[in-house]
Design a protein around this motif. Sequence first.
Motif, PDB file in Angstrom:
ATOM      1  N   PHE B  74      31.714  41.376  13.459  1.00  0.00           N
ATOM      2  CA  PHE B  74      32.065  42.799  13.508  1.00  0.00           C
ATOM      3  C   PHE B  74      33.502  42.970  13.014  1.00  0.00           C
ATOM      4  CE2 PHE B  74      33.761  46.354  16.287  1.00  0.00           C
ATOM      5  CZ  PHE B  74      33.417  47.325  15.374  1.00  0.00           C
ATOM      6  N   CYS B  75      33.656  43.636  11.879  1.00  0.00           N
ATOM      7  CA  CYS B  75      34.984  43.903  11.323  1.00  0.00           C
ATOM      8  C   CYS B  75      35.433  45.258  11.854  1.00  0.00           C
ATOM      9  CB  CYS B  75      34.942  43.896   9.806  1.00  0.00           C
ATOM     10  SG  CYS B  75      34.359  42.322   9.154  1.00  0.00           S
ATOM     11  N   ASP B  76      36.428  45.228  12.714  1.00  0.00           N
ATOM     12  CA  ASP B  76      36.815  46.377  13.512  1.00  0.00           C
ATOM     13  C   ASP B  76      38.127  46.964  13.000  1.00  0.00           C
ATOM     14  OD1 ASP B  76      36.942  48.206  15.542  1.00  0.00           O
ATOM     15  OD2 ASP B  76      37.629  46.783  17.067  1.00  0.00           O
ATOM     16  N   ASP B  77      38.059  48.201  12.496  1.00  0.00           N
ATOM     17  CA  ASP B  77      39.278  48.858  12.010  1.00  0.00           C
ATOM     18  C   ASP B  77      39.008  50.361  11.946  1.00  0.00           C
ATOM     19  OD1 ASP B  77      41.856  47.738  10.064  1.00  0.00           O
ATOM     20  OD2 ASP B  77      41.348  49.882  10.014  1.00  0.00           O
ATOM     21  N   PRO B  78      39.986  51.179  12.375  1.00  0.00           N
ATOM     22  CA  PRO B  78      39.774  52.636  12.296  1.00  0.00           C
ATOM     23  C   PRO B  78      39.432  53.084  10.874  1.00  0.00           C
ATOM     24  CG  PRO B  78      41.779  52.135  13.533  1.00  0.00           C
ATOM     25  CD  PRO B  78      41.270  50.830  12.997  1.00  0.00           C
ATOM     26  N   ALA B  79      39.953  52.384   9.862  1.00  0.00           N
ATOM     27  CA  ALA B  79      39.695  52.768   8.469  1.00  0.00           C
ATOM     28  C   ALA B  79      38.270  52.446   8.024  1.00  0.00           C
ATOM     29  CB  ALA B  79      40.699  52.070   7.548  1.00  0.00           C
ATOM     30  N   LEU B  80      37.508  51.748   8.889  1.00  0.00           N
ATOM     31  CA  LEU B  80      36.124  51.404   8.542  1.00  0.00           C
ATOM     32  C   LEU B  80      35.105  52.279   9.276  1.00  0.00           C
ATOM     33  CD1 LEU B  80      36.467  47.501   8.634  1.00  0.00           C
ATOM     34  CD2 LEU B  80      36.451  48.973   6.605  1.00  0.00           C
ATOM     35  N   ALA B  81      35.595  53.246  10.062  1.00  0.00           N
ATOM     36  CA  ALA B  81      34.685  54.097  10.839  1.00  0.00           C
ATOM     37  C   ALA B  81      33.750  54.871   9.919  1.00  0.00           C
ATOM     38  CB  ALA B  81      35.493  55.058  11.712  1.00  0.00           C
ATOM     39  N   VAL B  82      34.298  55.357   8.808  1.00  0.00           N
ATOM     40  CA  VAL B  82      33.511  56.091   7.820  1.00  0.00           C
ATOM     41  C   VAL B  82      33.471  55.250   6.558  1.00  0.00           C
ATOM     42  CG1 VAL B  82      33.524  58.135   6.332  1.00  0.00           C
ATOM     43  CG2 VAL B  82      34.058  58.355   8.754  1.00  0.00           C
ATOM     44  N   TYR B  83      32.307  55.242   5.874  1.00  0.00           N
ATOM     45  CA  TYR B  83      32.152  54.434   4.677  1.00  0.00           C
ATOM     46  C   TYR B  83      33.161  54.839   3.598  1.00  0.00           C
ATOM     47  CZ  TYR B  83      30.410  52.469   0.379  1.00  0.00           C
ATOM     48  OH  TYR B  83      30.332  51.798  -0.817  1.00  0.00           O
ATOM     49  N   ASN B  84      33.855  53.838   3.073  1.00  0.00           N
ATOM     50  CA  ASN B  84      34.817  54.018   1.993  1.00  0.00           C
ATOM     51  C   ASN B  84      34.636  52.818   1.075  1.00  0.00           C
ATOM     52  OD1 ASN B  84      37.392  53.365   0.623  1.00  0.00           O
ATOM     53  ND2 ASN B  84      38.215  55.132   1.714  1.00  0.00           N
ATOM     54  N   ASN B  85      34.201  53.045  -0.140  1.00  0.00           N
ATOM     55  CA  ASN B  85      33.856  51.940  -1.045  1.00  0.00           C
ATOM     56  C   ASN B  85      34.984  50.931  -1.179  1.00  0.00           C
ATOM     57  OD1 ASN B  85      34.083  50.857  -4.047  1.00  0.00           O
ATOM     58  ND2 ASN B  85      31.914  51.047  -3.564  1.00  0.00           N
ATOM     59  N   GLU B  86      36.204  51.431  -1.351  1.00  0.00           N
ATOM     60  CA  GLU B  86      37.345  50.544  -1.589  1.00  0.00           C
ATOM     61  C   GLU B  86      37.603  49.643  -0.374  1.00  0.00           C
ATOM     62  OE1 GLU B  86      40.870  52.788  -2.409  1.00  0.00           O
ATOM     63  OE2 GLU B  86      42.096  51.011  -2.785  1.00  0.00           O
ATOM     64  N   ALA B  87      37.632  50.255   0.818  1.00  0.00           N
ATOM     65  CA  ALA B  87      37.915  49.488   2.033  1.00  0.00           C
ATOM     66  C   ALA B  87      36.783  48.519   2.354  1.00  0.00           C
ATOM     67  CB  ALA B  87      38.138  50.447   3.205  1.00  0.00           C
ATOM     68  N   TYR B  88      35.536  49.001   2.253  1.00  0.00           N
ATOM     69  CA  TYR B  88      34.386  48.162   2.581  1.00  0.00           C
ATOM     70  C   TYR B  88      34.272  46.977   1.617  1.00  0.00           C
ATOM     71  CZ  TYR B  88      32.076  50.799   6.342  1.00  0.00           C
ATOM     72  OH  TYR B  88      31.744  51.364   7.544  1.00  0.00           O
ATOM     73  N   THR B  89      34.478  47.237   0.329  1.00  0.00           N
ATOM     74  CA  THR B  89      34.372  46.146  -0.653  1.00  0.00           C
ATOM     75  C   THR B  89      35.400  45.067  -0.340  1.00  0.00           C
ATOM     76  OG1 THR B  89      33.642  47.723  -2.325  1.00  0.00           O
ATOM     77  CG2 THR B  89      34.390  45.583  -3.120  1.00  0.00           C
ATOM     78  N   LYS B  90      36.621  45.497  -0.041  1.00  0.00           N
ATOM     79  CA  LYS B  90      37.677  44.521   0.232  1.00  0.00           C
ATOM     80  C   LYS B  90      37.333  43.675   1.455  1.00  0.00           C
ATOM     81  CE  LYS B  90      42.571  43.975   1.352  1.00  0.00           C
ATOM     82  NZ  LYS B  90      42.249  42.590   1.589  1.00  0.00           N
ATOM     83  N   VAL B  91      36.960  44.337   2.537  1.00  0.00           N
ATOM     84  CA  VAL B  91      36.697  43.608   3.789  1.00  0.00           C
ATOM     85  C   VAL B  91      35.504  42.661   3.626  1.00  0.00           C
ATOM     86  CG1 VAL B  91      35.966  43.893   6.195  1.00  0.00           C
ATOM     87  CG2 VAL B  91      37.794  45.334   5.260  1.00  0.00           C
ATOM     88  N   ILE B  92      34.431  43.149   3.003  1.00  0.00           N
ATOM     89  CA  ILE B  92      33.239  42.305   2.844  1.00  0.00           C
ATOM     90  C   ILE B  92      33.548  41.108   1.938  1.00  0.00           C
ATOM     91  CG2 ILE B  92      30.900  42.220   1.853  1.00  0.00           C
ATOM     92  CD1 ILE B  92      30.548  45.095   2.873  1.00  0.00           C
ATOM     93  N   CYS B  93      34.195  41.357   0.811  1.00  0.00           N
ATOM     94  CA  CYS B  93      34.467  40.244  -0.117  1.00  0.00           C
ATOM     95  C   CYS B  93      35.405  39.223   0.536  1.00  0.00           C
ATOM     96  CB  CYS B  93      35.036  40.760  -1.436  1.00  0.00           C
ATOM     97  SG  CYS B  93      33.786  41.673  -2.381  1.00  0.00           S
ATOM     98  N   ASP B  94      36.374  39.687   1.290  1.00  0.00           N
ATOM     99  CA  ASP B  94      37.285  38.746   1.962  1.00  0.00           C
ATOM    100  C   ASP B  94      36.533  37.844   2.937  1.00  0.00           C
ATOM    101  OD1 ASP B  94      39.377  39.738   0.551  1.00  0.00           O
ATOM    102  OD2 ASP B  94      40.324  40.827   2.213  1.00  0.00           O
ATOM    103  N   VAL B  95      35.650  38.436   3.732  1.00  0.00           N
ATOM    104  CA  VAL B  95      34.964  37.633   4.744  1.00  0.00           C
ATOM    105  C   VAL B  95      33.915  36.717   4.099  1.00  0.00           C
ATOM    106  CG1 VAL B  95      33.401  39.501   5.461  1.00  0.00           C
ATOM    107  CG2 VAL B  95      33.857  37.681   7.028  1.00  0.00           C
ATOM    108  N   VAL B  96      33.274  37.203   3.024  1.00  0.00           N
ATOM    109  CA  VAL B  96      32.312  36.349   2.295  1.00  0.00           C
ATOM    110  C   VAL B  96      33.048  35.163   1.658  1.00  0.00           C
ATOM    111  CG1 VAL B  96      30.819  36.254   0.244  1.00  0.00           C
ATOM    112  CG2 VAL B  96      30.542  38.103   1.907  1.00  0.00           C
TER     113      VAL B  96
END
Lengths: 267, 369
Positions: B74-96
Motif C-alpha cells: 500500500f503506497c500511502d500519500d495524500p497526493a495519491l488519494a485521487v488518480y493523477n497519471n504523473e504521480a501514479y506512474t512515478k510511484v508504480i515504476c519506482d516500486v516495480v
Amino acid sequence: MKIYVCVKQVPDTTGKVAVNENGTLNRASMATITNPDDLNAVEAALALKDQVEDAKVIVVSMGPPQASSMLKELLAMGADEAVLISGREFGGSDTFATSQIIAAGISHLGLTDEDLIFCGRQAIDGDTAQVGPQIAEKLNLPQITYAADIQKDGKTVTVKRALEDGYMTIQVPMPCLITCIKELNEPRYMSVQGILGYDQKPITVLDYEALKDEPLIEPDTIGLKGSPTNIFKSFTPPVKGAGRMLAGTEKEMAEELAACLAKKHVI
Amino acid sequence: MAEYNSAAIEEFKDIWVFCEQRGGKLMNTDFELISEGRKLADERGSKLVGLLLGSGMEETAKELGGYGADKVIFCDDPALAVYNNEAYTKVICDVVMEKKPEVLLIGASNIGRDLGPRCAARLHTGLTADCTHLDIDMDKYVQFLSEASTIDLSTQKFDMEDTNLKMTRPAFGGHLMATIICPRFRPCMSTVRPGVMKKNVFDEAKAAACEIEVIKPGLDEAALKEKVLEVVKEAKELVDLIGADVIVSVGNGIRKDPEKGIALAKELADAFGGGVVGSSRALVDAGILSPDHQVGQTGKTVHPKVYVALGISGAIQHKAGMQDSELIIAVNKSEIAPIFEIADYGIQGDLFKVVPLMIDAVKAAKAAK
C-alpha cells in the motif's frame, strides 16, 4: 503554435472482414478509412486553430506509402501540413516501438512550449489505446486521455476527462499530449476549397535515413526487433452451434420458450 | 541500486495486481483481477501481491486478501488519494523497479488504460491491452485453445516448459483472437477487461491474515505538473451490465417506436425476476440509449445467465460482447439474422407482438410452479 495530430489509416472493421488462412487479417482486400477517433482529434486541432492566431495543424501518420491517400483527405479537411513516417525498418512495430518512432518523428519536427499533440483515443484495428500515452512518456510530456472538452488558456490546457462514472477536470502545462473521444466534437467535412487546394500543401515523408540520428531511434527499439510483445498465436473463435428456432404461432412460440426455460430452472 | 534492467528476466518474480480505488473504495475489477491473479500465482508457484495507491487505506487493503492476495503493498500519500497519471506512474515504476514483479495486471478501466501504457513505456516492457483470457501453465493454455479456437492442435507443437504469461485478447473488432507474449522483458504487463474474470468467494479469515506493507513515497504535490481540479461523479441511473444475471438488449428492431421497445425490454427483464437493459451499438450511436448500455466489442463484455436480444441482427462486434452468455434468446424479424447462429432459442417475428406474449408466458409459467 504547432498542433500535431497523430492519425492512423485502418481497415474498416465495421464492414466485412477478410481473414487469411494463417489467421492474419487480409488487409489488401479491405477498404481503409481514417481511424474514427483520430478524426475527432483532427477536428479538435482545427477548432483550436480557428480560435488562435498563427496556429498550424500538422497531421502525422506512421504507415505504408498508401497512407498518403488518407493524409490528402485530412489536408482537404483543413490541416496545413502532413507528415508520413514510413520505412521498411519500422515494419512489425508493436505499440512500444510505434510510439518510439512517432515520438522521434515529432522530436525531429520540433516541439516547443507553445505546441500540442492530439491523438484519437484508440484505433479500431487494435483497440489498444496505448500509442498516445507511450508517445507522451517518450517525449516526457504530461498526458490527458479520454478528453471530452479541451480549453486552452495561455500555455495551460484544461481538459474534462471522461470516466465510466463521471469525469475529472485536469490542468497541465504545454506542451502536452491529449487523446480525444467521439463525444468531444463532430468532425467537419472536407470543404470544396480544401479539396481544390490540398495538392498545394506539403506531404513530407520521414524514412529511416531521416530519423536515424534521433536519440529515440535504435535498432533494438524499433520494428519487429524492438517490439517487446510478439504474437504467439492468432486464431478465429469457433462458431457456437446453432440452437433451436421455435415454430408455430407467436403465442405458441412464446409459450414453448417459457416451458423450456421453466424446465431448465431459468425461471 | 544497480541500474534497472527489464531484460534481466530471471531477477523478476511474483504476480502483481494493480488495484484501483476511487474515492477510497476498492473497485469490483480489483476483486476479479486478484481472483485471476491467484490462479496465475498458483500455476507459477509464486506469491500474489496487490498494489494499492491511495491515502489512509490500510484497513480496506486487507479486503484484497479475502479474494486471494498473499500480500498488499500500500503506497500511502495524500497526493495519491485521487488518480493523477504523473504521480501514479512515478510511484508504480519506482516500486516495480525496486521489487521486480514478473507479472503486472491492471484493470482496463479508463484509468487503467491511461496508466498501463505510460508505465510499460517507462519500464521498457510490453503491454497487452484489454485481455480476456490469461494463462501461464502451457497445459491449461492448450486446453483453452481446444475449446476456444478452431486451430487443429494435432498439427501444433508447444513448449510445455514455457512460463511466459500468455495473454489472449480479441482483435479487429472480435473477428480474430490473438495470444500475445512478452518473452524478453519483465514484468509481463496486461490490462484486463472488466467483467470477464470470475471473482473468488470472499474468505474472511484470509482477509484478516493478509500482510500489508506500507510504503510512504513522500510526494511533493506542488511539484507535480498535472493538477486534478475536480472529480465529478455523475448522478445517472447506474447501468450495471457486468453484474447483471439477466440482460435484455434492444437493437435497430425497436426503431419504429424506441420508447415502447425499451419499455417492453424492461418489462421482460422484470418478468425474469429483474435485469438490465442492454443495447446494440447502432442505438447508442443514434443517441437512443446512453453508451453505458452498450454491449459489444466497443461496449461491455457480459456473460449473464440469460441474454435476450430483441431486434438485434448480431453483427460480429455485438456477438463479441455477449456470446459467452449462459443462455441466449433472440427475437428477430429476419430468419437469416446472424444472431440466430448463436442463440439457444430463436423466435422469428415482430418483437412488438412477440415480447408481450413472452412476458405473459413467462409470468404464467412462473405462477404454475
